[in-house]
Motif scaffolding. Structure first.
Motif, PDB file in Angstrom:
ATOM      1  N   ILE A  98       6.498  -0.591   7.813  1.00 51.28           N
ATOM      2  CA  ILE A  98       6.185   0.627   7.538  1.00 51.28           C
ATOM      3  C   ILE A  98       7.101   1.680   7.363  1.00 51.28           C
ATOM      4  O   ILE A  98       8.129   1.967   8.285  1.00 51.28           O
ATOM      5  N   VAL A  99       7.550   2.127   6.134  1.00 56.72           N
ATOM      6  CA  VAL A  99       8.525   3.151   5.989  1.00 56.72           C
ATOM      7  C   VAL A  99       8.143   4.603   5.427  1.00 56.72           C
ATOM      8  O   VAL A  99       7.039   4.636   4.849  1.00 56.72           O
ATOM      9  N   ILE A 140       4.958   5.495   3.267  1.00 59.12           N
ATOM     10  CA  ILE A 140       4.295   6.676   3.217  1.00 59.12           C
ATOM     11  C   ILE A 140       5.254   7.750   2.545  1.00 59.12           C
ATOM     12  O   ILE A 140       6.241   7.746   2.718  1.00 59.12           O
ATOM     13  N   CYS A 141       4.592   8.522   1.618  1.00 59.87           N
ATOM     14  CA  CYS A 141       5.246   9.228   0.662  1.00 59.87           C
ATOM     15  C   CYS A 141       4.536  10.430   0.245  1.00 59.87           C
ATOM     16  O   CYS A 141       3.474  10.647   0.873  1.00 59.87           O
ATOM     17  N   THR A 142       5.203  11.535  -0.411  1.00 58.64           N
ATOM     18  CA  THR A 142       4.842  12.446  -0.891  1.00 58.64           C
ATOM     19  C   THR A 142       4.608  12.398  -2.576  1.00 58.64           C
ATOM     20  O   THR A 142       4.783  11.315  -2.991  1.00 58.64           O
ATOM     21  N   THR A 173       0.916  -1.342   0.109  1.00 59.85           N
ATOM     22  CA  THR A 173      -0.047   0.107   0.094  1.00 59.85           C
ATOM     23  C   THR A 173       0.844   1.451   0.037  1.00 59.85           C
ATOM     24  O   THR A 173       1.946   1.202   0.559  1.00 59.85           O
ATOM     25  N   LEU A 174       0.434   2.230  -0.919  1.00 56.05           N
ATOM     26  CA  LEU A 174       1.203   3.571  -0.903  1.00 56.05           C
ATOM     27  C   LEU A 174       0.206   4.654  -0.093  1.00 56.05           C
ATOM     28  O   LEU A 174      -0.947   4.626  -0.468  1.00 56.05           O
ATOM     29  N   ILE A 175       0.757   5.301   0.784  1.00 56.57           N
ATOM     30  CA  ILE A 175      -0.023   6.512   1.483  1.00 56.57           C
ATOM     31  C   ILE A 175       0.443   7.841   1.078  1.00 56.57           C
ATOM     32  O   ILE A 175       1.744   8.083   1.454  1.00 56.57           O
ATOM     33  N   PHE A 176      -0.280   8.682   0.382  1.00 62.77           N
ATOM     34  CA  PHE A 176       0.347   9.984   0.057  1.00 62.77           C
ATOM     35  C   PHE A 176      -0.160  10.983   0.972  1.00 62.77           C
ATOM     36  O   PHE A 176      -1.300  11.333   1.392  1.00 62.77           O
TER      37      PHE A 176
END
Length: 614
Positions: free
Chosen positions: A459-460, A487-489, A432-435
């Motif tokens: 989680i990173v 978790i990213c921008t 999963t990607l979280i923006f």
């Protein structure tokens, strides 16, 4: 002796002037009196017309009610019972056209709404070649693409590609045929607008290799421009994978290496022939390209056959170093538009290929590229066979893959982290990607979720806080399944091909439709199914749904998180928030300590003046 002679008017002259003034005043009074009478008459006429119109409507309503109550079916004769209906209409029309001293009478006229202005697109934009993006029923076998050499087809099969996606099946033959006909005519430029994950990169990589592999001398014949270093590196790896076995050389210039190193990779100097190119295909970012155009001697693009702009909308918005102007000046593009005996001996202009999931439909933006007889390839998510396609329904629309499921969650601001935790937990999400909207927000959210899940999930955080090598390592671990959630921008939202992303969560609401399209495009790629979820404050829901209507998305499903489950996790949430506070405080103190240590080192390294003993 008098210097000036003043002639004084006689008494008779005074009487004449006064009588003239009185006459003019009387005329004005008489004129105003007539105007008042006319105004009163007009007002009276309008009032009578309005009253009689109201009376006529009242009589008509009464007659209609009587007819309905008595269930009379024959409605003839109703208009005959209205008193002087034609006369009323005529008087009403006269009243509408009556003007008083240049002012139109208000309240008696019904003004039509202004018609909506329909945009008129150029013919090539309004008549595109439509490509279906149904990736579940692939029909174009690699073995049937005879315009590609056997070696390329074998490499495709070795890399697990047995079928071409619709975009590839349409673009590859077109580009190869255009090149074969280029000896007779200048090839048309193309624009390709297709959803993320539909195979756009391979659609230009394969025809470029196929058409350039027969050239013997080294010249830069294909230039690929991308907006970021990560995207450029990704396209470079794709080219490098398929040029193996040919003499073609691919090079990458993005600023990751030193300028001198890049120069040695591009150019060599021979005592007899001067500067020679060592590269056939060059992948670059716009800013670094301008640096080499200005500073690298012997850097020559005069033999360019292909100018490829991937993520074209973002590259066109990038005005760094005015790259487009310098590129056009360098390749002398304007000289090629005029055909004469002088220009026929010169190389033909490069064929421009624009690719993007959110390609601009603004003719003014595209006009900057001076496209030659452009052709648009665009895609629709679904179309019913046997029916005529209305291009007006999707021109300028952003499309997403058919395999993508889109939903949203509504909650209050203070509960967003808890709602995110509960959603991940109940759906058992991995890959999963979280923006988030900022680096700071991504960092804090990663700490909070790590405190929530502890050892249950890996989680990173991937953001600009990390060096490039560390960031690439985490992305590789995610692809291998070692990392569960990133978790990213939005830096990771553009074009990066992450393998097997099952879900994309927008923790921060996207401000623009392009942002949402590219975030959601990280999943449901290459025919795989995916889920895109957006977490919204109550005040953001209306704006977000209106935003998606621009892309034709009107029926997004809302996910409701049970309050009972949230209450059960209340204590755990408080502990996690307390842990986040302690972690942030510790990091702040560590940052201050490092700054002080750096200052101390600088002071000790300052040379003290030496004393000389005489």
């Amino acid at each position: 002796m008098d210097l000036f002679v003043v002639k004084r008017p006689e008494e008779e002259d005074k009487v004449i002037d006064e009588s003239g003034n009185i006459a003019r005043l009387l005329k004005k009074i008489e004129k105003r009196k007539r105007q008042r009478i006319k105004h009163k008459a007009t007002k009276s006429t309008i009032k009578n017309v309005i009253n009689r119109t109201k009376e006529a409507r009242r009589i008509k309503r009464e007659l209609k009610a009587k007819l309905q109550s008595s269930e009379v079916q024959n409605l003839t004769g109703i208009d005959a019972e209205l008193p002087k209906n034609d006369e009323l209409l005529e008087q009403n029309e006269i009243a509408k056209q009556t003007e008083l001293e240049g002012f139109t009478i208000l309240g008696t006229d019904k003004y039509d709404k202004k018609p909506k202005v329909k945009r008129v697109l150029p013919k090539w934009l309004s008549n595109p070649t439509v490509i279906s993006v149904n990736l579940q029923d692939l029909q174009h076998k690699v073995s049937n693409m005879k315009c590609l050499s056997k070696d390329l087809r074998k490499k495709l099969k070795d890399n697990g590609v047995k079928y071409f996606f619709p975009v590839q099946a349409e673009i590859i033959p077109f580009l190869i045929q255009s090149y074969q006909e280029s000896k007779l005519m200048i090839p048309r430029d193309i624009c390709v607008s297709a959803p993320t994950g539909s195979g756009k990169t391979l659609a230009f990589v394969l025809p470029v290799i196929e058409t350039l592999k027969n050239f013997v001398t080294k010249k830069i014949r294909a230039l690929v421009i991308l907006p970021t270093q990560d995207l450029a590196f990704q396209v470079y790896k794709t080219f490098d994978k398929y040029v193996k076995g040919t003499h073609l050389k691919v090079s990458l210039i993005t600023g990751k290496s030193t300028f001198a190193q890049e120069q040695t990779e591009l150019i060599t100097k021979n005592e007899v022939f001067g500067y020679l190119s060592k590269v056939d295909i060059l992948v670059c970012t716009a800013g670094r390209l301008v640096d080499h155009l200005k500073e690298t001697k012997g850097f020559d693009l005069s033999e360019l056959k292909y100018l490829i702009i991937d993520e074209a909308d973002r590259v066109l918005d990038n005005v760094q170093n005015d790259w487009l102007y310098h590129l056009e000046v360098h390749i002398h593009q304007n000289d090629f538009r005029i055909l004469n005996l002088f220009t026929l001996n010169k190389p033909r202009p490069p064929q421009k290929l624009l690719f993007s999931a959110t390609l601009s439909q603004d003719p003014e933006k595209i006009q900057k590229l001076s496209l030659f007889q452009p052709k648009l390839f665009t895609s629709i998510v679904d179309s019913t066979e046997g029916t005529e396609i209305n291009t007006n329904l999707f021109i300028g629309k952003y499309t997403t893959p058919k395999e993508l499921t889109e939903k949203y969650i509504r909650c209050s601001t203070d509960l967003k982290p808890l709602v995110l935790y509960q959603f991940i937990k109940q759906e058992k999400l991995k890959k999963t990607l979280i923006f988030t909207h900022s680096t700071e927000s991504a960092h804090r959210l990663s700490i909070l979720l790590q405190l929530f899940f502890k050892d249950q999930l890996k989680i990173v955080e991937v953001s600009s806080r990390l060096v490039t090598r560390r960031r690439n390592k985490l992305i590789d671990d995610f692809a291998k399944g070692i990392v569960d959630i990133i978790i990213c921008t939005d830096k990771l939202a553009r074009g990066i091909d992450l393998v097997g992303v099952q879900c994309v969560i927008s923790y921060s609401s996207p401000t623009f439709l392009k942002t949402y399209i590219h975030r959601a495009g990280r999943t449901a790629r290459a025919g795989e199914f995916g889920l895109a979820v957006t977490i919204l404050n109550h005040s953001e829901v209306h704006k977000f749904l209106n935003l998606l209507q621009e892309a034709g998305k009107n029926n997004l499903e809302e996910i409701v998180i049970s309050e009972e489950h949230l209450e059960l996790s209340g204590e755990q949430y408080k502990e996690a928030l307390q842990g986040l506070k302690q972690s942030v405080t510790k990091e702040s103190k560590e940052s201050v300590r490092k700054v002080k240590l750096t200052k101390r080192k600088l002071k000790t390294n300052v040379r003290k003046p030496t004393t000389v003993i005489s």
